[in-house]
Write a protein that holds these residues in place. Structure first.
Motif, PDB file in Angstrom:
ATOM      1  N   THR A  26       0.852  -1.186   0.000  1.00 20.59           N
ATOM      2  CA  THR A  26       0.000   0.000   0.000  1.00 20.59           C
ATOM      3  C   THR A  26       0.886   1.234   0.000  1.00 20.59           C
ATOM      4  O   THR A  26       1.801   1.345   0.819  1.00 20.59           O
ATOM      5  CB  THR A  26      -0.932   0.021   1.228  1.00 20.59           C
ATOM      6  OG1 THR A  26      -1.717  -1.179   1.225  1.00 20.59           O
ATOM      7  CG2 THR A  26      -1.853   1.219   1.215  1.00 20.59           C
ATOM      8  N   ASP A  28       0.809   5.709  -0.471  1.00 23.15           N
ATOM      9  CA  ASP A  28      -0.059   6.881  -0.438  1.00 23.15           C
ATOM     10  C   ASP A  28       0.058   7.643  -1.749  1.00 23.15           C
ATOM     11  O   ASP A  28       0.747   7.209  -2.675  1.00 23.15           O
ATOM     12  CB  ASP A  28       0.253   7.755   0.779  1.00 23.15           C
ATOM     13  CG  ASP A  28       1.627   8.418   0.744  1.00 23.15           C
ATOM     14  OD1 ASP A  28       2.285   8.442  -0.338  1.00 23.15           O
ATOM     15  OD2 ASP A  28       2.059   8.923   1.787  1.00 23.15           O
ATOM     16  N   GLN A  32       4.747   7.008  -1.036  1.00 25.30           N
ATOM     17  CA  GLN A  32       5.363   6.531   0.205  1.00 25.30           C
ATOM     18  C   GLN A  32       4.695   5.239   0.646  1.00 25.30           C
ATOM     19  O   GLN A  32       3.463   5.116   0.595  1.00 25.30           O
ATOM     20  CB  GLN A  32       5.224   7.584   1.313  1.00 25.30           C
ATOM     21  CG  GLN A  32       5.940   8.875   1.035  1.00 25.30           C
ATOM     22  CD  GLN A  32       7.443   8.719   1.013  1.00 25.30           C
ATOM     23  OE1 GLN A  32       8.024   7.874   1.703  1.00 25.30           O
ATOM     24  NE2 GLN A  32       8.100   9.534   0.200  1.00 25.30           N
ATOM     25  N   LYS A  34       2.913   2.748   2.851  1.00 26.19           N
ATOM     26  CA  LYS A  34       2.099   2.795   4.058  1.00 26.19           C
ATOM     27  C   LYS A  34       2.068   1.440   4.737  1.00 26.19           C
ATOM     28  O   LYS A  34       1.993   1.350   5.948  1.00 26.19           O
ATOM     29  CB  LYS A  34       0.669   3.231   3.725  1.00 26.19           C
ATOM     30  CG  LYS A  34       0.556   4.684   3.315  1.00 26.19           C
ATOM     31  CD  LYS A  34      -0.872   5.063   3.005  1.00 26.19           C
ATOM     32  CE  LYS A  34      -1.700   5.062   4.265  1.00 26.19           C
ATOM     33  NZ  LYS A  34      -3.089   5.513   4.029  1.00 26.19           N
ATOM     34  N   ASP A  35       2.112   0.366   3.918  1.00 28.87           N
ATOM     35  CA  ASP A  35       2.026  -0.973   4.487  1.00 28.87           C
ATOM     36  C   ASP A  35       2.594  -1.979   3.488  1.00 28.87           C
ATOM     37  O   ASP A  35       2.430  -1.814   2.277  1.00 28.87           O
ATOM     38  CB  ASP A  35       0.569  -1.320   4.792  1.00 28.87           C
ATOM     39  CG  ASP A  35       0.432  -2.604   5.594  1.00 28.87           C
ATOM     40  OD1 ASP A  35       1.308  -2.887   6.433  1.00 28.87           O
ATOM     41  OD2 ASP A  35      -0.554  -3.329   5.389  1.00 28.87           O
ATOM     42  N   SER A  72      -4.897   6.241  -0.850  1.00 29.69           N
ATOM     43  CA  SER A  72      -3.884   5.195  -0.951  1.00 29.69           C
ATOM     44  C   SER A  72      -4.253   4.204  -2.047  1.00 29.69           C
ATOM     45  O   SER A  72      -5.392   4.157  -2.501  1.00 29.69           O
ATOM     46  CB  SER A  72      -3.708   4.469   0.382  1.00 29.69           C
ATOM     47  OG  SER A  72      -4.890   3.801   0.732  1.00 29.69           O
ATOM     48  N   THR A  74      -3.484   0.014  -3.016  1.00 25.45           N
ATOM     49  CA  THR A  74      -2.920  -1.279  -2.632  1.00 25.45           C
ATOM     50  C   THR A  74      -2.827  -2.154  -3.871  1.00 25.45           C
ATOM     51  O   THR A  74      -3.780  -2.244  -4.645  1.00 25.45           O
ATOM     52  CB  THR A  74      -3.783  -1.962  -1.559  1.00 25.45           C
ATOM     53  OG1 THR A  74      -3.851  -1.117  -0.409  1.00 25.45           O
ATOM     54  CG2 THR A  74      -3.192  -3.314  -1.155  1.00 25.45           C
TER      55      THR A  74
END
Length: 96
Positions: A26, A28, A32, A34-35, A72, A74
């Motif tokens: 994931t 943003d 960047q 996020k996960d 975001s 994914t």
């Protein structure tokens, strides 16, 4: 791949891949991370290599056009490993 040159192998994949890891990634709107989550793997060491490689890879290109209603994005990426824990990414691996 550019930020992980020591973990990459080129050429043909082995007939039997010792490890395959699928990550859910994931990012943003600025690219960047996020996960990073392991979606599928049977090898904890290969999973660690894949996750660590993604963490070193940020920031990724901005996915702004894909984020009309969200902050975001994914997506999944598949890491194909040889027996030395070097990988190719399925999305850019050539025909085998």
């Amino acid at each position: 791949m550019q930020r992980n040159p020591n973990q990459i192998f080129s050429g043909r994949l082995p007939p039997m891949l010792p490890a395959i890891v699928v990550l859910n990634i994931t990012v943003d709107k600025d690219g960047q991370l996020k996960d990073v989550e392991v979606q599928r793997s049977r090898d904890p060491d290969a999973s660690r290599v894949a996750v660590d490689s993604m963490r070193r890879s940020g920031p990724l290109p901005k996915p702004a056009r894909l984020l009309a209603d969200s902050d975001s994005l994914t997506f999944s990426e598949t890491f194909l490993f040889n027996d030395q824990y070097r990988f190719q990414l399925r999305s850019v691996a050539g025909p085998q």
